[in-house]
Design a protein around this motif. Structure first.
Motif, short mmCIF file in Angstrom:
data_model
loop_
_atom_site.label_atom_id
_atom_site.label_comp_id
_atom_site.label_asym_id
_atom_site.label_seq_id
_atom_site.Cartn_x
_atom_site.Cartn_y
_atom_site.Cartn_z
N ILE A 147 -22.53 -56.30 20.63
CA ILE A 147 -23.93 -55.41 20.84
C ILE A 147 -24.88 -56.42 20.21
O ILE A 147 -25.30 -56.59 19.01
CB ILE A 147 -24.04 -54.41 19.97
CG1 ILE A 147 -22.87 -53.28 20.35
CG2 ILE A 147 -25.21 -53.63 19.85
CD1 ILE A 147 -22.59 -52.16 19.42
N ASP A 199 -28.83 -58.37 20.21
CA ASP A 199 -30.20 -57.68 20.06
C ASP A 199 -31.15 -58.71 20.45
O ASP A 199 -30.82 -59.95 19.80
CB ASP A 199 -30.65 -56.95 18.71
CG ASP A 199 -29.74 -56.01 18.37
OD1 ASP A 199 -29.45 -54.88 19.31
OD2 ASP A 199 -28.74 -55.86 17.37
N TRP A 210 -34.14 -50.61 13.24
CA TRP A 210 -33.02 -51.45 13.39
C TRP A 210 -33.12 -52.54 12.46
O TRP A 210 -33.92 -53.16 12.65
CB TRP A 210 -32.38 -51.96 14.64
CG TRP A 210 -31.24 -52.90 14.74
CD1 TRP A 210 -31.40 -54.17 14.96
CD2 TRP A 210 -29.77 -52.67 14.44
NE1 TRP A 210 -30.04 -54.60 14.95
CE2 TRP A 210 -29.11 -53.77 14.58
CE3 TRP A 210 -29.21 -51.27 13.84
CZ2 TRP A 210 -27.74 -53.78 14.33
CZ3 TRP A 210 -27.82 -51.36 13.57
CH2 TRP A 210 -27.39 -52.64 13.98
N GLN A 255 -34.76 -55.00 21.92
CA GLN A 255 -33.72 -54.14 22.43
C GLN A 255 -32.35 -54.82 22.76
O GLN A 255 -32.53 -56.14 22.63
CB GLN A 255 -34.03 -53.49 23.58
CG GLN A 255 -34.74 -54.53 24.66
CD GLN A 255 -35.39 -53.84 25.89
OE1 GLN A 255 -36.22 -53.09 25.61
NE2 GLN A 255 -35.07 -54.00 27.21
N THR A 256 -31.28 -54.11 22.82
CA THR A 256 -29.95 -54.73 23.15
C THR A 256 -29.86 -55.26 24.43
O THR A 256 -30.63 -54.86 25.53
CB THR A 256 -28.80 -53.57 23.01
OG1 THR A 256 -29.01 -52.72 24.09
CG2 THR A 256 -29.05 -52.91 21.79
N ARG A 262 -31.55 -48.06 20.33
CA ARG A 262 -30.36 -49.01 21.47
C ARG A 262 -29.76 -48.11 22.53
O ARG A 262 -28.73 -48.01 22.61
CB ARG A 262 -29.24 -49.72 20.28
CG ARG A 262 -29.98 -50.32 19.27
CD ARG A 262 -29.07 -50.38 18.03
NE ARG A 262 -27.83 -50.88 18.06
CZ ARG A 262 -27.99 -52.28 17.85
NH1 ARG A 262 -29.04 -52.98 17.78
NH2 ARG A 262 -26.96 -53.10 17.96
N VAL A 319 -25.93 -47.44 22.93
CA VAL A 319 -24.91 -48.37 22.36
C VAL A 319 -23.64 -47.88 21.53
O VAL A 319 -22.76 -48.31 21.56
CB VAL A 319 -25.49 -49.90 21.86
CG1 VAL A 319 -26.05 -50.42 22.86
CG2 VAL A 319 -26.15 -49.61 20.59
N ASN A 355 -26.99 -59.98 16.13
CA ASN A 355 -25.68 -59.59 16.62
C ASN A 355 -25.29 -58.37 15.70
O ASN A 355 -25.38 -58.52 14.39
CB ASN A 355 -24.34 -60.31 16.70
CG ASN A 355 -24.27 -60.95 18.15
OD1 ASN A 355 -24.97 -60.49 18.99
ND2 ASN A 355 -23.60 -61.97 18.24
N SER A 356 -25.20 -57.11 16.12
CA SER A 356 -24.55 -56.02 15.22
C SER A 356 -23.03 -56.39 14.81
O SER A 356 -22.28 -56.69 15.74
CB SER A 356 -24.66 -54.62 16.08
OG SER A 356 -24.05 -53.58 15.15
#
Length: 334
Positions: A220, A222, A49, A96-97, A4, A150, A119-120
């Motif tokens: 954040i 993704d 991730w 990727q973000t 990220r 990030v 979403n994180s």
């Protein structure tokens, strides 16, 4: 192993710049790289991730073939390398973000977001040692994170919320795995890391998370991001990737124990550790994807772009035209 990456200051990363120079050096003057024909193998990149390991399930269960697309899955130990590979056209697609995608686009890359993976919602964390209980108490302290990631971005968000800036801390840029190790060894006071390196960092006695991505909902996100060249030359392949993703989510729901084994193995962690990441990653359903592409992502992209510019992580705001391609999630059959 890194994840990220937000793009090195001021625009494209040094690694990407070197890659571009190497590509230029390999081509004859005036020579243009030929695009792969429609129907050829699509190379899809992903890295460490929790929200991206369903791709491993899709590959092992034949879900790409089911959706009529020939895919080579390429796992990157270095997330930064995956970003550079997509930006230089070495791969066709990457998870990727949004932050990283905007930074790449600001540097001139032609990319489109075609799917929201997740979403994180807690798996990105600022973890501090004993005696530090809030971001405000980081003033004057040493904080490690991978510059341009990030988690560096999360650190800046947390500092800004506390009325501080990066100038108020002693920032030590280092790779995420090394940053986690340095924190555990007591060499820095706090660290910005993502899962699974959160597990490593929290092994330090008395450590705690003082800020997480859950504190900044939606900051954040993704995505599956593809080159705009792929969208134009082989939209059926893009559709196959997107449809395979939702098939993978269905398969995971129906075969959870087996799916957890597959994903934990790819992550290099135990099944129990992998399960602990569930709460910190909000996987987007098809319905949630369609909602996000109906204007929500446009607003989020503008917010992130403004922050990247104001924080001087990019030189100029990225052009947003063509960034989002909602037609693929809209075409998926529930």
């Amino acid at each position: 192993m890194t994840r990220r990456h937000l793009a090195a200051v001021p625009s494209l990363s040094l690694a990407l710049l070197l890659a571009l120079l190497l590509l230029a050096g390999c081509a004859s003057p005036g020579e243009k790289q030929a695009a792969a024909p429609a129907g050829s193998t699509i190379t899809l990149g992903f890295s460490a991730w929790p929200g991206w390991f369903p791709w491993q399930v899709a590959g092992e269960q034949g879900l790409f073939r089911k959706n009529g697309v020939d895919v080579e899955l390429k796992y990157f130990d270095s997330y930064t390398d995956s970003l550079n590979a997509l930006a230089t056209g070495t791969i066709d697609a990457n998870s990727q973000t949004l932050n990283d995608t905007l930074a790449s686009v600001a540097g001139g890359a032609k990319q489109s977001v075609v799917l929201v993976n997740d979403n994180s919602s807690g798996n990105d964390q600022i973890i501090a040692g004993p005696g530090i209980s809030s971001p405000a108490e980081l003033k004057g302290r040493t904080v490690a994170a991978e510059q341009g990631t990030v988690d560096h971005y999360l650190l800046l968000l947390a500092l800004r919320k506390a009325g501080l800036t990066e100038a108020d801390v002693q920032f030590r840029p280092m790779p995420t795995d090394a940053a986690a190790a340095a924190f555990v060894a007591g060499q820095v006071d706090a660290v910005g890391v993502f899962a699974p390196f959160t597990t490593t960092a929290l092994k330090r006695k008395g450590s705690r998370a003082i800020a997480t991505s859950a504190d900044f909902p939606g900051a954040i996100p993704d995505h599956l991001v593809v080159t705009r060249d792929l969208v134009s030359r082989d939209p059926k392949a893009v559709q196959g990737l997107v449809s395979a993703w939702f098939d993978a989510l269905t398969w995971i729901g129906e075969h959870r124990p087996e799916a957890l084994q597959i994903m934990a193995k790819r992550a290099g962690v135990s099944v129990s550790d992998y399960e602990s990441y569930d709460k910190g990653t909000t996987i987007f359903t098809l319905e949630r994807n369609r909602t996000a592409f109906s204007g929500e992502l446009d607003g989020r992209a503008k917010e992130i772009a403004d922050f990247l510019v104001s924080s001087k992580l990019v030189d100029r705001a990225p052009p947003l035209e063509g960034l989002f391609a909602p037609q693929f999630v809209r075409a998926v059959q529930p």
